[in-house]
Design a protein around this motif. Structure first.
Motif, PDB file in Angstrom:
ATOM      1  N   ILE A 183      38.699  69.559 -18.720  1.00 32.73           N
ATOM      2  CA  ILE A 183      37.301  69.071 -17.891  1.00 32.73           C
ATOM      3  C   ILE A 183      36.264  68.541 -18.942  1.00 32.73           C
ATOM      4  N   GLY A 204      27.050  77.182 -12.870  1.00 34.47           N
ATOM      5  CA  GLY A 204      28.111  76.734 -11.601  1.00 34.47           C
ATOM      6  C   GLY A 204      27.125  76.408 -10.506  1.00 34.47           C
ATOM      7  N   VAL A 252      32.790  76.899 -13.870  1.00 39.87           N
ATOM      8  CA  VAL A 252      33.633  77.877 -13.022  1.00 39.87           C
ATOM      9  C   VAL A 252      34.782  78.117 -14.051  1.00 39.87           C
ATOM     10  N   ALA A 253      35.256  77.306 -14.591  1.00 45.00           N
ATOM     11  CA  ALA A 253      36.566  77.552 -15.706  1.00 45.00           C
ATOM     12  C   ALA A 253      36.139  78.543 -16.853  1.00 45.00           C
ATOM     13  N   LYS A 284      28.799  67.437 -10.881  1.00 46.48           N
ATOM     14  CA  LYS A 284      30.056  68.131 -10.191  1.00 46.48           C
ATOM     15  C   LYS A 284      31.012  68.786 -11.030  1.00 46.48           C
ATOM     16  N   VAL A 285      31.638  67.758 -12.132  1.00 49.14           N
ATOM     17  CA  VAL A 285      32.271  68.095 -13.088  1.00 49.14           C
ATOM     18  C   VAL A 285      32.030  69.219 -14.038  1.00 49.14           C
ATOM     19  N   ALA A 292      29.706  71.329 -13.136  1.00 48.11           N
ATOM     20  CA  ALA A 292      29.826  72.684 -12.570  1.00 48.11           C
ATOM     21  C   ALA A 292      31.260  73.235 -12.455  1.00 48.11           C
ATOM     22  N   LEU A 293      32.261  72.383 -12.527  1.00 43.11           N
ATOM     23  CA  LEU A 293      33.650  72.888 -12.462  1.00 43.11           C
ATOM     24  C   LEU A 293      34.025  73.457 -13.790  1.00 43.11           C
ATOM     25  N   GLN A 294      33.445  72.819 -15.010  1.00 39.51           N
ATOM     26  CA  GLN A 294      33.567  73.404 -16.177  1.00 39.51           C
ATOM     27  C   GLN A 294      33.023  74.976 -16.268  1.00 39.51           C
TER      28      GLN A 294
END
Length: 225
Positions: free
Chosen positions: A24, A76, A46-47, A39-40, A42-44
């Motif tokens: 990510i 997130g 979550v990970a 958005k990416v 936020a994805l990180q």
């Protein structure tokens, strides 16, 4: 400590989640628009929350669940929403302006990941097998965050690079048997306060100079000199 029923599954999932954070981070370097970059990020987050929660389960360390909740709630949800609103209110140009083209930046990022693996794995040869690869992945995330800060001209994207770097530090702390809960909470609130202060400065810079492009600010400083 009780032994897990499927020890290989514990290692594999932990390394999969940590490796996902590295992937990510590389995706963040590739993004060309601010909204997509947020958005990416936020994805990180979550990970990161999933990785820390898995470490809490593997290490039987309940306090790490608090770290996971903080990561998913603030990084997130709260910070990405605040960044989207900040971009809209400041009227920032939505294109991510870079000091280096995407191709060379990605190659540099891959090189930093390889460097982190080459440096960290021999140093941690005698460490806990669960933490060894996670520390290498964490160093990769830190270096990629630094690379983003160096190669991005827009202040908002540099803020995201800084927070991505801090995600790598949290991953390292969780993989290395965690750190005291009070330290984790202090770090989380310190990052939140820093984010608020940076947001205030961004608004002031936008009012004064009508831009948050650091390259334009450097030119302005040179003109005044």
């Amino acid at each position: 400590m009780p032994q897990p029923i499927f020890p290989h599954l514990v290692f594999d999932v932990a390394h999969l989640l940590a490796g996902a954070m590295v992937l990510i981070s590389l995706m963040m370097l590739y993004q060309g628009r601010l909204n997509a970059l947020i958005k990416v990020f936020a994805l990180q987050a979550v990970a990161l929350a999933a990785s820390v929660a898995w470490q809490a389960q593997a290490q039987h360390a309940p306090h790490l669940y608090v770290t996971a909740v903080i990561a998913i709630a603030f990084k997130g949800v709260v910070i990405p929403v605040a960044l989207h609103r900040m971009v809209a209110r400041l009227g920032i140009h939505r294109q991510v302006e870079t000091a280096l083209a995407t191709g060379p930046t990605m190659l540099a990022g891959i090189g930093l990941v390889a460097l982190a693996l080459v440096v960290m794995l021999p140093v941690t040869a005698t460490s806990d097998p669960l933490a060894r690869e996670d520390l290498a992945f964490a160093l990769s995330v830190v270096l990629l965050g630094l690379l983003m800060m160096v190669t991005r001209r827009n202040a908002v994207s540099q803020i995201i690079g800084f927070m991505s770097l801090e995600n790598g530090l949290i991953l390292a702390a969780a993989g290395a048997r965690g750190m005291p809960l009070v330290v984790e909470i202090s770090v989380a609130f310190s990052v939140l306060i820093a984010f608020i202060v940076i947001g205030v400065f961004l608004f002031r810079i936008r009012e004064r100079f009508d831009t948050v492009d650091v390259d334009a600010l450097d030119r302005f400083r040179g003109g005044r000199a």
